[in-house]
Design an enzyme around this catalytic site. Sequence first.
Site, mmCIF file in Angstrom:
data_model
loop_
_atom_site.group_PDB
_atom_site.id
_atom_site.type_symbol
_atom_site.label_atom_id
_atom_site.label_comp_id
_atom_site.label_asym_id
_atom_site.label_seq_id
_atom_site.Cartn_x
_atom_site.Cartn_y
_atom_site.Cartn_z
ATOM 1 N N ASP A 24 7.914 -1.372 15.513
ATOM 2 C CA ASP A 24 7.508 -2.214 15.003
ATOM 3 C C ASP A 24 8.395 -3.774 14.386
ATOM 4 O OD1 ASP A 24 5.704 -2.876 13.097
ATOM 5 O OD2 ASP A 24 5.396 -2.178 11.734
ATOM 6 N N GLY A 84 0.728 -0.880 0.003
ATOM 7 C CA GLY A 84 0.042 0.198 -0.277
ATOM 8 C C GLY A 84 0.491 1.286 0.467
ATOM 9 N N GLY A 143 4.036 1.742 -1.309
ATOM 10 C CA GLY A 143 4.537 1.845 -2.040
ATOM 11 C C GLY A 143 5.629 0.459 -2.836
#
Length: 720
Positions: free
Chosen positions: A513, A396, A398
């Site tokens: 993350d 989503g 790139g």
Amino acid sequence: MSMEARFLHIGLGLMLLLAAQCAPAIAIPGPECQTKCGRVDIPYPFGIGDNCSLSADFNTSCKEVQHGVYKPFLGKFELLNISLVNGTIRELNHISTYCYNPSSRLMEPYIWPHDARLSPYRFSDVNKFTVIGCNTLTYIKDRNATTYQSGCVSTCKNLTDVTNGSCSGMGCCQTAIPKGMDYYEVAFNGGFNTSQIWNFSRCTYAVLMEAEAFNFSTAYISTTKFNDTNTGRVPLVMDWAIRNGTMSLACEEAKLNKMGTYACLSSNSGCVNSRNGPGYLCNCSKGYEGNPYLPDGCHDVDECKNSPCPSGGVTLSSAAGILFLAAVVAVLTRRWQRIVQKRLRKIYFRKNKGILLEQLISSDHNANDGTKIFSLNELEKATDNFDHTRVVGRGGHGTVYKGILTDQRVVAIKRSKVKESIEIEQFINEVAILSQINHRNVVKLHGCCLETEVPLLVYEFISNGTLYDLLHCEKNGILLPLSWEERLRIAVEVAGALAYLHSAASMAILHRDIKCMNILLNDSYTAKVSDFGASKSIPIDQTHLVTAVQGTFGYLDPEYYHTGQLNEKSDVYSFGVILLELLTRKKAIIVNGNGERQNLSSFFFEEMGMRPLDEVVDREILEKGSEEVIMSMARLAEECLSLTREERPTMKDVEMRLQMLRVRQGVTPRKRMDGEVARRCEVVRANMTNGAILVAAASHHGSRQYSLEQEFVLSSQVPR
Ligand SMILES: *[C@@H]1O[C@H](CO)[C@@H](O)[C@H](O)[C@H]1NC(C)=O
Ligand SMILES: *[C@@H]1O[C@H](CO)[C@@H](O)[C@H](O)[C@H]1NC(C)=O
Ligand SMILES: *[C@@H]1O[C@H](CO)[C@@H](O)[C@H](O)[C@H]1NC(C)=O
Ligand SMILES: *[C@@H]1O[C@H](CO)[C@@H](O)[C@H](O)[C@H]1NC(C)=O
Ligand SMILES: *[C@@H]1O[C@H](CO)[C@@H](O)[C@H](O)[C@H]1NC(C)=O
Ligand SMILES: *[C@@H]1O[C@H](CO)[C@@H](O)[C@H](O)[C@H]1NC(C)=O
Ligand SMILES: *[C@@H]1O[C@H](CO)[C@@H](O)[C@H](O)[C@H]1NC(C)=O
Ligand SMILES: *[C@@H]1O[C@H](CO)[C@@H](O)[C@H](O)[C@H]1NC(C)=O
Ligand SMILES: *[C@@H]1O[C@H](CO)[C@@H](O)[C@H](O)[C@H]1NC(C)=O
Ligand SMILES: *[C@@H]1O[C@H](CO)[C@@H](O)[C@H](O)[C@H]1NC(C)=O
Ligand SMILES: *[C@@H]1O[C@H](CO)[C@@H](O)[C@H](O)[C@H]1NC(C)=O
Ligand SMILES: *[C@@H]1O[C@H](CO)[C@@H](O)[C@H](O)[C@H]1NC(C)=O
């Protein structure tokens, strides 16, 4: 530029970054929120209780209607289904009645109005106003019939006139409703003499209901069972949208997020205008599914498969015409274009403050020699003009291309889609910072290109996909073997990289993350931590930062989730989940025996309490791992996953203890493989030698989309 000036500069960038994060954000439901009531799923933005829904309009209550039977209610209406994809709910609507009263010898109306004004709900046009009765003219109308009134007539002289299954004016009639209605009530016309029919039809019924759910039966004429608040209820479909009274935004405006209330929080999600009334809905991008209203709610339809390349969208026949036209136009305008392009590149370059970045990088002699600013020409050459065959990952955010530079270096070039108000100053700082991180287990940034509107990032190319693919994605129907030694090594490498980021300098870098999809593997399966898109740095004398919660479900530190307070122990928690994935070869969110989604961590420790170790961990590691070492790793994971941060070890601790486990494992005698596992491994090895592994390696490339997807910029730094 002097060191001080650079810090000042970086500090400014960081402040901008923090300011951006402090914009009012939509609250997201905590893990304590119930997502199911009885058999009905209640997905966000709907929720049960005060802080679990997007707004009071989506606040659902879960009531015990009988002993042990729970049903959800929205206002006074029982909810049957909620659909995020369709933007609909189904609820039970009350039937209005007009029944004969034997004592007064009159018909008595009982009307249930349905008022959804000032709410995000509208009556869907899949509903029809449906009337049952033998001598009736019945109206549906909005409040005081000011803008809308419609109705239908139904007659029958004798029960035998009525046709079972056919609602067309004999004993039953229906009428469609327009879109946009948010209120209705029923009016019965009492002008008929009912004395001829009352012995077989005592009531007239009228209700707005889902047309598909209705099938007329002659029995409905004579029944009185619908004259009852419980059995007299039928399904009604309501369209909902994200809207707020008169202050309703369409997508275009909502996306700007001026009020900080844009509800499409997930990456890979988009906005669609409501088809019924003002407001908008969110959906997951093509190839993704899930809940677009939650951060990270949209996930790949098949997380193991590549997103397909977009089809050309031009058919062959029209392509020929277009090609011809394009050729003519191209010849005419090539010269002109070249001039424009050149100018545009210069503008972008300047806008992207290329000169400043050049200074930043060249002024610091400690920076990696390799970091450079690439020209767009160079990268176009490296990727065959960004040819689609060079795409190795797409998401989503790139596209990642494989490129070969003139010096034969193989690179991954990330072209981000994000165009919105990127703080270029920040970008420059961040690139400068990432260029200074030099750790063999952190993916290396070679440089960037500033001649495009959105800068391109150039990374070292990591060839063998992600740890997620390796652990969870079957190749040719089997999972590749991954030995205990290799798992231990990968764990040590990732721990080492995190320990370095957390403590290498006076600013700690928090990755924020950490997950298997962000661990890339090179051709010798050396782990490389990637995707610093969410990362942050905090001064070491500060204990935590307060930020908008970001991360991936299943890996998210619960304390961070609840308090928004971020410190390096949040990464430790996420790393604990990776340890469990290495131990069990199960995904971070699993579907348990009851068909419910559950965090791997809670599942694992529940299982550990009930079963022996060898039934809980991946059987493959039992081949070579000593039980004692495996157990130690499980205990270490448990410490990392402790709910209180103080009880979690630091990353340095974790790294050292894992290294110790490696040493201990090294001197432990190998157990024999059991027959089945041995056979499986042999098959894989055989297929590796006959070329099947090449297929696996090729599809590995595609999966880089997950790792580089959000890595547009690194918001972190390592002053040295
Ligand atoms: C909901 O959140 C508010 C503010 O965060 C808090 O004061 C309130 O106690 C919460 N309510 C419940 C039921 O948790
Ligand atoms: C709706 O709008 C009102 C005023 O415009 C505001 O006070 C309220 O917070 C908004 N509610 C939501 C859920 O956005
Ligand atoms: C949500 O619904 C519950 C139960 O009906 C009610 O107690 C609570 O006050 C409602 N909260 C809001 C914000 O409307
Ligand atoms: C709606 O809910 C009912 C039971 O609550 C279930 O049987 C049905 O499959 C659901 N329909 C859809 C479209 O989800
Ligand atoms: C969504 O709409 C489609 C078509 O109208 C329907 O088949 C499907 O059951 C709906 N899904 C839900 C969950 O209601
Ligand atoms: C509409 O009807 C309500 C009662 O149903 C009444 O109180 C109100 O005055 C009416 N408004 C108009 C404009 O007729
Ligand atoms: C209704 O139909 C039945 C059967 O056809 C007949 O016997 C009866 O007389 C009819 N009643 C009236 C009122 O027409
Ligand atoms: C209704 O019809 C019946 C017979 O058809 C008749 O006897 C009665 O007077 C009528 N009642 C009214 C109020 O017209
Ligand atoms: C009407 O048809 C339905 C099936 O469509 C059947 O179940 C029902 O028994 C029928 N009713 C009568 C009175 O024949
Ligand atoms: C309809 O329901 C009302 C209220 O429950 C009751 O008083 C009335 O007798 C019912 N009428 C019939 C025909 O069943
Ligand atoms: C990693 O990928 C390369 C091709 O990119 C392949 O040659 C090599 O065998 C792979 N290594 C492993 C261990 O699968
Ligand atoms: C391995 O390859 C052989 C033939 O090359 C094939 O029959 C077999 O199914 C493959 N096994 C697996 C597990 O892919």
